[in-house]
Design an enzyme around this catalytic site. Structure first.
Site, PDB file in Angstrom:
ATOM      1  N   ASP A 501      13.441  61.769   9.339  1.00 48.72           N
ATOM      2  CA  ASP A 501      14.047  60.543   9.877  1.00 48.72           C
ATOM      3  C   ASP A 501      14.527  59.668   8.713  1.00 48.72           C
ATOM      4  O   ASP A 501      14.658  60.141   7.595  1.00 48.72           O
ATOM      5  CB  ASP A 501      13.030  59.801  10.756  1.00 48.72           C
ATOM      6  N   ASP A 502      14.763  58.400   8.956  1.00 47.91           N
ATOM      7  CA  ASP A 502      15.284  57.546   7.901  1.00 47.91           C
ATOM      8  C   ASP A 502      14.194  56.809   7.134  1.00 47.91           C
ATOM      9  O   ASP A 502      14.392  55.694   6.662  1.00 47.91           O
ATOM     10  CB  ASP A 502      16.315  56.567   8.481  1.00 47.91           C
TER      11      ASP A 502
END
Ligand code: WTA
Length: 630
Positions: A501-502
């Site tokens: 994810d980020d």
């Protein structure tokens, strides 16, 4: 034991839990409850619900009653070479009780949140234990966070009390913590409910003044806590009452207050410490993490004390006065088990072997790592040079949310492979899913999820249960989604490949790209920002930030410095971007979504951009490549 833990978790965990002190036993029907299927109703997991205990009691009084009153609970090593002290279990217990009494006197009750913003001094774990003693929920904020981040956490937690320290020296750098607390309270405005600020006076760090002390809000620890009684009545809490909350970064939005409860966390923290670190009463264990992170909660404070061991608390930094400091400490006190992050191993490796070999390190018998994937070169150096080739290495994979190790080797129980976190701990059922949420079998690579509850899993996000479900359980119904990718090899060993994810992992510190982006756009000239993580030789990942600035404004070195300063002051110095890349515009899809995949490629100079057909304007990419070295 693993098989037993999976086939009959209730029997397995209750047998272990019986070794602890419970004021009230659990109902055999309530040992493990809950599942991860959001389609069957709200996610609600519990272990030993209805039973009553107290973790501070189990960490201190229970140890003292086993004859460990004079055993060292903490060995503290200060920033300077000649500063150290040892505190026995009895001494720690008295100090915990004094603070617990003070907190109770000013009205702190079970369930109230108390923020702790302190350097690594004994008062930090003592504060955590004092909160636990009276059932208050501690929220430790790492003392490297800025006033703004601290303010955000004070407001979100609705805490009325903050425990701090005037200042601390880390290496040669002075951190003026009390003024950061003052600014945070100021920044909090009406949202800030702080009524009491208790401050340790660290006279070693700085000649302090009382000029900014606010009467009736600020108190010196020495003048108030010292006077309190050293006996304190324990608050017996439900196994499912909250023990602490700890903020961590997610891929979107503001940091999440991860809530951990008492009973399951206690049992799991103790069990992982015992088996993964092979820790026995009286052993000296040094976990280098700060108590501001989950690793410091579970493996500096709770895990070691629950096992009657001695925990080393280090205030300084590993390269001060020189990069041999860690091994000097290991020799000075006879550390047996040493636990740190790959980033530290890599940075010490770079300094050369002489700093290590100058010390004998003969007391070491086991080494551990946590926080990010460890590259095999660093693993081998750690094993060969630091451990003289004789210490097993445990590469422990886990998260703030998991409370304790989930995938980890057990020393000497089975062979280890450099770079692999090996196998699941007792009670943990990992699975690897493909993007469609289908479980992959055998050798495979995909998204790492967990299939069933384990005792120390987070129970909610403070004040936002829907976000808890959305972030962790809705992506793949029936599973807890970790946010990590992993590969499983033919022997069933897991190899963590990193976040999918980020979330960016800089030196083992979790930073959300959205948080850095919002700090950048808080600069009046920055209109848009996109942040990605890129490989970094020492830190694991570095922060690479693309910034769009106001039309007509010139992009200068000065502006670049201001943007970095913005992130330092909004989040903290550890989140400062390594690179700022001027982006007159960002690569977006026609619907306006930023294509981070392309930004990652440009950042690491990989010009095989792959499919760019979804781009609204292909010229943007060429321009970004051209501006890369500006
Ligand atoms: C990463 C730290 C590979 C992972 C305890 C995870 C690891 C995140 C390892 C959690 C490991 C932690 N190998 N990656 N042994 N340990 N990670 O919440 O990406 O600060 O999701 O908890 O660190 O970071 P957190």
């Amino acid at each position: 034991m693993y098989k037993e833990s999976i086939t009959d978790p209730s029997a397995f965990w209750s047998a272990i839990a019986s070794e602890f002190y419970w004021k009230k036993e659990w109902d055999p029907a309530n040992i493990v409850q809950g599942n991860f299927d959001t389609t069957k109703g709200p996610i609600s997991t519990s272990f030993f619900s209805g039973a009553q205990t107290n973790i501070a009691w189990n960490c201190l009084d229970a140890q003292i009653s086993k004859g460990r009153g004079d055993t060292a609970a903490f060995v503290w090593e200060g920033n300077g070479l000649d500063e150290n002290k040892t505190m026995s279990y009895s001494e720690v217990c008295s100090e915990v009780n004094k603070l617990a009494n003070w907190l109770r006197n000013i009205g702190v009750k079970k369930g109230d949140r108390v923020i702790i913003y302190m350097p690594m001094i004994p008062e930090l774990p003592i504060s955590m234990l004092a909160c636990a003693r009276i059932g208050a929920v501690h929220g430790v904020v790492f003392a490297g966070f800025s006033a703004e981040s601290l303010a955000q956490r004070i407001i979100d937690s609705e805490a009325k009390i903050i425990l701090t320290c005037n200042a601390v020296l880390r290496g040669t750098k002075l951190l003026d913590l009390k003024s950061i607390v003052d600014s945070a309270i100021g920044l909090g405005g009406d949202g800030c409910r702080i009524t009491h600020c208790l401050c340790v006076a660290n006279e070693r760090a700085v000649p302090f003044s009382e000029s900014n002390f606010i009467l009736e809000r600020d108190f010196w620890w020495k003048e108030t806590v010292e006077k309190m009684s050293s006996t304190c009545e324990t608050e017996w809490v439900d196994a499912e009452d909250a023990l602490f909350m700890l903020y961590t970064s997610g891929s979107t939005g503001k940091p999440k207050g991860v809530v951990h409860t008492t009973g399951g966390y206690m049992v799991y923290a103790a069990t992982t410490t015992k088996y993964v670190f092979d820790l026995k009463p009286g052993d000296l264990f040094w976990c280098t993490a700060d108590c501001g992170w989950i690793t410091g909660h579970t493996y500096v404070t709770y895990g070691p004390l629950l096992n009657g061991a001695t925990s080393l608390v280090f205030e300084g930094v590993p390269n001060y006065p020189d990069p041999g400091r860690c091994w000097e400490i290991v020799d000075k006190f006879g550390v047996q088990v040493f636990y740190t992050a790959p980033t530290l191993i890599r940075s010490l490796q770079r300094e050369g072997d002489d700093y290590v070999k100058k010390y004998s390190r003969s007391s070491l018998r086991l080494l551990g790592t946590v926080g990010e994937p460890i590259n095999p070169e660093a693993w081998k150096w750690y094993h060969k040079v630091v451990g003289n080739g004789k210490c097993p290495i445990v590469d422990t994979w886990w998260q703030t949310e998991t409370g304790g190790h989930l995938i980890t080797p057990l020393p000497a129980a089975f062979p280890s492979k450099p770079g692999s976190a090996a196998l699941p701990f007792f009670g943990v059922e990992p699975v690897i899913l493909n993007e469609q949420g289908k479980e992959l079998l055998g050798e495979c690579e995909g998204l790492l999820c967990i299939k069933s509850p384990w005792p120390s899993m987070m129970r909610t996000i403070y004040g936002d249960h829907p976000r808890y479900e959305t972030a962790y359980f809705k992506p793949f119904p029936g599973y807890y989604f970790t946010g990590d990718g992993a590969r499983r090899d033919k022997d069933g060993y897991y190899w963590i490949t990193g976040r999918v994810d980020d979330v960016i992992n800089v030196s083992g510190h979790r930073i959300g790209s959205a948080e850095v982006e919002s700090a950048l756009v808080s600069h009046s000239l920055c209109t848009e920002a996109a942040v990605v993580g890129i490989e970094h030789a020492i830190k694991g990942q570095g922060i690479y930030a693309y910034v769009t600035i106001l039309d007509g404004v010139e992009y200068t070195m000065e502006l670049k410095k201001e943007l970095i300063a913005c992130v330092r002051s909004t989040i903290g110095p550890f989140a400062a971007p390594d690179t700022i890349h001027w982006a007159p515009s960002l690569p977006k899809t026609r619907s306006g979504k930023i294509l981070r995949r392309i930004l990652r490629k440009i950042a690491c100079k990989d010009d095989s951009l792959g499919d760019i057909s979804t781009l609204a304007d292909k010229g943007v990419v060429e321009e970004l490549v051209r501006l890369r070295d500006v």
